[in-house]
Design a protein around this motif. Structure first.
Motif, PDB file in Angstrom:
ATOM      1  N   LEU A   1       0.820  -1.216   0.000  1.00 44.34           N
ATOM      2  CA  LEU A   1       0.000   0.000   0.000  1.00 44.34           C
ATOM      3  C   LEU A   1       0.854   1.267   0.000  1.00 44.34           C
ATOM      4  CD1 LEU A   1      -2.755  -1.177   2.511  1.00 44.34           C
ATOM      5  CD2 LEU A   1      -2.902  -1.054   0.017  1.00 44.34           C
TER       6      LEU A   1
ATOM      7  N   GLU B   1       3.579   1.702  -1.500  1.00 45.14           N
ATOM      8  CA  GLU B   1       4.086   1.932  -2.857  1.00 45.14           C
ATOM      9  C   GLU B   1       3.103   2.697  -3.733  1.00 45.14           C
ATOM     10  OE1 GLU B   1       5.240  -1.736  -4.615  1.00 45.14           O
ATOM     11  OE2 GLU B   1       6.950  -2.065  -3.268  1.00 45.14           O
ATOM     12  N   VAL B   2       1.808   2.624  -3.389  1.00 45.52           N
ATOM     13  CA  VAL B   2       0.797   3.237  -4.265  1.00 45.52           C
ATOM     14  C   VAL B   2      -0.002   4.341  -3.575  1.00 45.52           C
ATOM     15  CG1 VAL B   2       0.540   1.187  -5.696  1.00 45.52           C
ATOM     16  CG2 VAL B   2      -0.882   1.429  -3.657  1.00 45.52           C
ATOM     17  N   LYS B   3       0.340   4.661  -2.324  1.00 44.94           N
ATOM     18  CA  LYS B   3      -0.518   5.591  -1.594  1.00 44.94           C
ATOM     19  C   LYS B   3      -0.515   7.008  -2.182  1.00 44.94           C
ATOM     20  CE  LYS B   3       2.495   7.301   2.140  1.00 44.94           C
ATOM     21  NZ  LYS B   3       2.653   7.391   3.605  1.00 44.94           N
TER      22      LYS B   3
ATOM     23  N   ASN C   1      -0.427   7.542  -5.439  1.00 40.70           N
ATOM     24  CA  ASN C   1      -0.919   7.419  -6.810  1.00 40.70           C
ATOM     25  C   ASN C   1      -2.421   7.681  -6.849  1.00 40.70           C
ATOM     26  OD1 ASN C   1      -1.685   6.694  -9.385  1.00 40.70           O
ATOM     27  ND2 ASN C   1      -0.762   4.655  -9.332  1.00 40.70           N
TER      28      ASN C   1
ATOM     29  N   ASN D   1      -4.447   7.358  -9.100  1.00 39.20           N
ATOM     30  CA  ASN D   1      -5.158   6.404  -9.954  1.00 39.20           C
ATOM     31  C   ASN D   1      -5.236   5.003  -9.350  1.00 39.20           C
ATOM     32  OD1 ASN D   1      -5.546   8.306 -12.103  1.00 39.20           O
ATOM     33  ND2 ASN D   1      -3.374   8.055 -12.611  1.00 39.20           N
ATOM     34  N   SER D   2      -4.662   4.840  -8.170  1.00 31.58           N
ATOM     35  CA  SER D   2      -4.707   3.545  -7.488  1.00 31.58           C
ATOM     36  C   SER D   2      -5.834   3.557  -6.464  1.00 31.58           C
ATOM     37  CB  SER D   2      -3.376   3.249  -6.793  1.00 31.58           C
ATOM     38  OG  SER D   2      -3.504   2.141  -5.930  1.00 31.58           O
ATOM     39  N   LYS D   3      -6.814   2.708  -6.649  1.00 32.98           N
ATOM     40  CA  LYS D   3      -7.948   2.668  -5.721  1.00 32.98           C
ATOM     41  C   LYS D   3      -7.503   2.273  -4.325  1.00 32.98           C
ATOM     42  CE  LYS D   3     -11.911   1.926  -7.441  1.00 32.98           C
ATOM     43  NZ  LYS D   3     -13.126   1.401  -8.094  1.00 32.98           N
TER      44      LYS D   3
ATOM     45  N   GLY E   1      -4.510   2.619  -3.131  1.00 34.55           N
ATOM     46  CA  GLY E   1      -3.654   3.690  -2.622  1.00 34.55           C
ATOM     47  C   GLY E   1      -4.458   4.842  -2.060  1.00 34.55           C
TER      48      GLY E   1
ATOM     49  N   THR F   1      -8.096  -1.372   4.512  1.00 30.78           N
ATOM     50  CA  THR F   1      -7.974  -1.383   3.053  1.00 30.78           C
ATOM     51  C   THR F   1      -7.976  -2.806   2.515  1.00 30.78           C
ATOM     52  OG1 THR F   1      -6.655   0.657   3.190  1.00 30.78           O
ATOM     53  CG2 THR F   1      -6.625  -0.533   1.095  1.00 30.78           C
TER      54      THR F   1
ATOM     55  N   GLU G   1      -8.196  -6.819  -4.614  1.00 30.04           N
ATOM     56  CA  GLU G   1      -7.229  -5.914  -5.247  1.00 30.04           C
ATOM     57  C   GLU G   1      -5.882  -5.982  -4.530  1.00 30.04           C
ATOM     58  OE1 GLU G   1      -7.479  -3.801  -8.023  1.00 30.04           O
ATOM     59  OE2 GLU G   1      -9.205  -5.094  -8.349  1.00 30.04           O
TER      60      GLU G   1
ATOM     61  N   ILE H   1      -1.894  -8.794  -5.530  1.00 25.18           N
ATOM     62  CA  ILE H   1      -0.520  -8.290  -5.464  1.00 25.18           C
ATOM     63  C   ILE H   1       0.267  -9.068  -4.411  1.00 25.18           C
ATOM     64  CG2 ILE H   1       0.917  -6.256  -5.057  1.00 25.18           C
ATOM     65  CD1 ILE H   1      -1.505  -4.537  -5.844  1.00 25.18           C
TER      66      ILE H   1
END
Length: 692
Positions: A110, A112-114, A116, A118-120, A122, A369, A376, A380
């Motif tokens: 999480l 890594e994308v928080k 972003n 466009n990352s749901k 995140g 999350t 989702e 990963i």
């Protein structure tokens, strides 16, 4: 396991010895170089197990304790003495160690994308972390819902209001969900059950025990505090009325023992029949509100549902609304101003569970999350942390253990031949699920909004509700899982005739590809056996090879089985984890049967895996000793007193010490550790409970 293919090049050469053709004395010839084949590369050393020399942590033992007095403390006593419970935990053990590892790995995903947008996942994670924004908004995000609750004018609209609360994820006086129809497992049905309590169990309201009297006082204070924080007047009087109402609900609740009986809890009713049996509540309006169009409903505790409906009819609407207000504020406290979050944890975390300190925000954000968008995150997680070769090893162990169960069924002296045939048919019908699902859910229609933590929680709850209710009228979705791959657990699904092992439990101490097989069979092998034997425990045995709740045993088989399970109930009733508080043998029966049978079957599978050869002695321990130590190791766990108290009252699993102690019923354990008559765990052969 992954094997490296080592290619060794062999240099084939011949020495050319040239001799002189003259008659002169020959001159010795020394070859300029002799080409020799290089020595074969040594076999790579096998990686060491993560725990100890062979997969068991010997340093955690207390060899000053005799195995016959406490096998748990013999195997785990030093670990128990030297392992503190973290301040944000009510208990701590091997399951927790792996849960912490999963949580940390998930956090890494999480993080890594928080950032972003466009990352749901995140956005969901970063918004939950943003306590500054949550605090600055105050109660404004939840105020429309609170106003809707407070604005209810008559009981005519109460059912519809509860339906919306249910969609939002708020606990209401009835529980409902869509699952398989136990007597028609290819069909989904709506299930209705008792609910309506703010404390864990009816005993918290009704027991005269001093601890429960204190808990009731603390709960009333909690209700008062929540209403006060929400700006409601007369909070103390209103809290007292809520407690009085819930106490009456507790009086009509079924016990947990009765509620685990699959036969008693299967009660099929049409809406007309339900309305007649439980007047006082608009069930039709409620079912419509939750989106459930049904011809019938399965009612788990009919007299409790009737009693709750009657209480709703007789209780002032103001009290009904106040209960829903408090339930809502408690349910969403983590995404409301900090005062609500602290108040909720103070009661439910500290008072009821004994936990001194709340978990760090990142841990709760990670867990939420992973729960709201579980697939989702899961896809990963398994790509990063689940080695595919683990599945192959698990497949083989499961086959061995199922085969061992088959052999044990054949050898039973108390089961009739005709029932054995049906038991084998059920065994052949099993579907094992290992690691993670082969399909993932689509969350494209779940709207996650940056900066709207409360809204995200409510929308996620609504999405999960719709996803569940939409099963009605559809073919059975056998691909679905009831746990995420990140969960350190396993389960048996009676209707699906399946056993399920998420990826996260397939790690030490349960399973280590580099550990001694005896330890693995005592760990994950016994877990496999446990879940398998759940399908043959006092409730699972009521389901046949198709997953249908039906009578498929002869009356004599049922009587013989019950005599054995009654003996196990009596055995566990004697255990006293806290002064004056005994394990409830009837409540924990299914899990105790699972432990007893699972360990028995896993042992047989382990011995069979040796192919008739003697197991090596490793570190001074025989194979059988290592097997049982592997079992005891997975139950290392320390509890805070309030958490242990709650577990005894509410959990169908026995406390860890007594799960390890199930070995006292197994003859090979006596041969392995030589307990003596008079020691605490020693049972004479005719006193040992033998089921499967």
């Amino acid at each position: 396991m992954r094997f490296a293919l080592l290619a060794t090049t062999m240099l084939a050469g011949s020495a050319l010895l040239a001799s002189c053709a003259t008659k002169e004395a020959p001159v010795p010839v020394t070859p300029a170089a002799v080409v020799e084949a290089p020595a074969p590369a040594p076999e790579p050393a096998k990686p060491a197990p993560q725990l100890g020399a062979f997969g068991f942590d010997e340093a955690g033992m207390d060899k000053g304790v005799s195995p016959g007095d406490s096998f748990y403390n013999y195997a785990n006593g030093t670990w128990a003495k030297n392992t503190p419970i973290p301040s944000d935990r009510s208990n701590y053990g091997m399951f927790t160690v792996l849960a912490d590892l999963s949580q940390k790995r998930t956090q890494g995903i999480l993080e890594e994308v928080k950032a972003n947008p466009n990352s749901k996942i995140g956005v969901a994670y970063s918004t939950y972390l943003d306590t500054g924004t949550i605090e600055s908004k105050g109660l404004a995000p939840i105020q429309p819902w609170l106003n809707q609750v407070k604005g209810l004018k008559s009981k005519a609209g109460y059912a519809a209001l509860l339906a919306q609360a249910d969609r939002n994820g708020v606990s209401i006086p009835f529980g409902s969900y869509v699952g398989q129809d136990d007597k028609n497992p290819e069909v989904y049905a709506l299930n209705l059950s008792q609910s309506g309590l703010g404390m864990p169990d009816r005993d918290y309201y009704l027991s005269a025990d001093a601890k429960q009297v204190a808990n009731r006082a603390a709960y009333e204070k909690h209700l008062t505090n929540v209403l006060t924080l929400a700006g409601e007047p007369n909070a103390a009087a209103r809290a007292k009325a809520i407690l009085a109402y819930e106490t009456e609900i507790a009086r009509v609740h079924w016990t947990r023992v009765d509620s685990r009986d699959a036969t008693k809890t299967y009660n099929k009713m049409t809406l007309a029949e339900l309305t007649k049996k439980a007047p006082g509540f608009d069930f039709g309006g409620y079912f419509t509100g939750i989106g459930a169009k049904v011809d019938y409903v399965l009612v788990s505790q009919p007299s409790a549902v009737t009693g709750i409906a009657k209480l709703i009819r007789s209780t002032p609407i103001a009290v009904l609304k106040d209960q829903l207000l408090v339930r809502s504020l408690d349910r969403f406290s983590a995404v409301l101003p900090d005062a609500f979050d602290k108040e909720n944890f103070s009661f439910y975390g500290t008072t009821l569970s004994g936990t001194p300190e709340q978990q760090a925000r990142w841990k709760r954000a990670t867990d939420w999350t992973a729960g709201a968008l579980e697939d989702e995150v899961s896809k990963i997680y398994v790509a990063k942390y689940y080695p595919p070769e683990t599945k192959a090893v698990m497949d083989e162990m499961i086959k061995n253990i199922i085969a061992a169960m088959g052999r044990r069924i054949d050898a039973l002296e108390w089961m009739s031949p005709e029932t054995k045939v049906k038991a084998h048919a059920k065994l052949a019908a099993f579907t094992p699920k290992i690691g993670y699902p082969d399909r993932w859910r689509d969350y494209s229609d779940l709207n996650i909004v940056s900066g709207d933590a409360l809204g995200n929680v409510i929308r996620a709850n609504n999405w999960a509700h719709e996803e569940n209710v939409n099963h009605l009228g559809k073919p059975l979705q056998r691909w679905e899982w009831g746990m995420t791959p990140m969960e350190v657990n396993a389960y048996a699904n009676f209707g699906m005739v399946e056993i399920v092992f998420p990826a996260a439990i397939l790690q030490p101490p349960f399973f280590d590809p580099n550990a001694d097989p005896a330890v693995n069979y005592g760990g994950i092998g016994a877990v496999i056996g446990h879940e398998l034997s759940h399908h043959f425990d006092d409730q699972g045995a009521k389901y046949d090879a198709s997953g249908t709740l039906t009578d498929w045993w002869t009356p004599a088989d049922v009587a013989a089985f019950k005599a054995r399970t009654d003996a196990l109930v009596a055995q566990y009733d004697l255990y006293e984890p806290l002064p004056g508080m005994h394990v409830k043998g009837a409540l924990t029966l299914g899990e105790n049967v699972g432990d007893l049978a699972g360990l028995t079957v896993a042992y047989d599978a382990y011995r069979h895996s040796l192919g008739g050869k003697a197991a090596p002695v490793i570190g001074g321990y025989s194979g059988d000793q290592r097997f049982y130590l592997g079992w005891a190791q997975v139950w290392r766990r320390n509890f805070r007193e309030p958490a242990m108290r709650q577990r005894i009252l509410t959990d169908p699993h026995s406390p860890s010490e007594y799960r390890a102690a199930v070995v006292r019923n197994l003859d090979p354990w006596y041969a392995a550790f030589a307990p003596e008559a008079g020691q605490k765990l020693f049972l004479q052969p005719d006193q040992r409970v033998r089921i499967w």
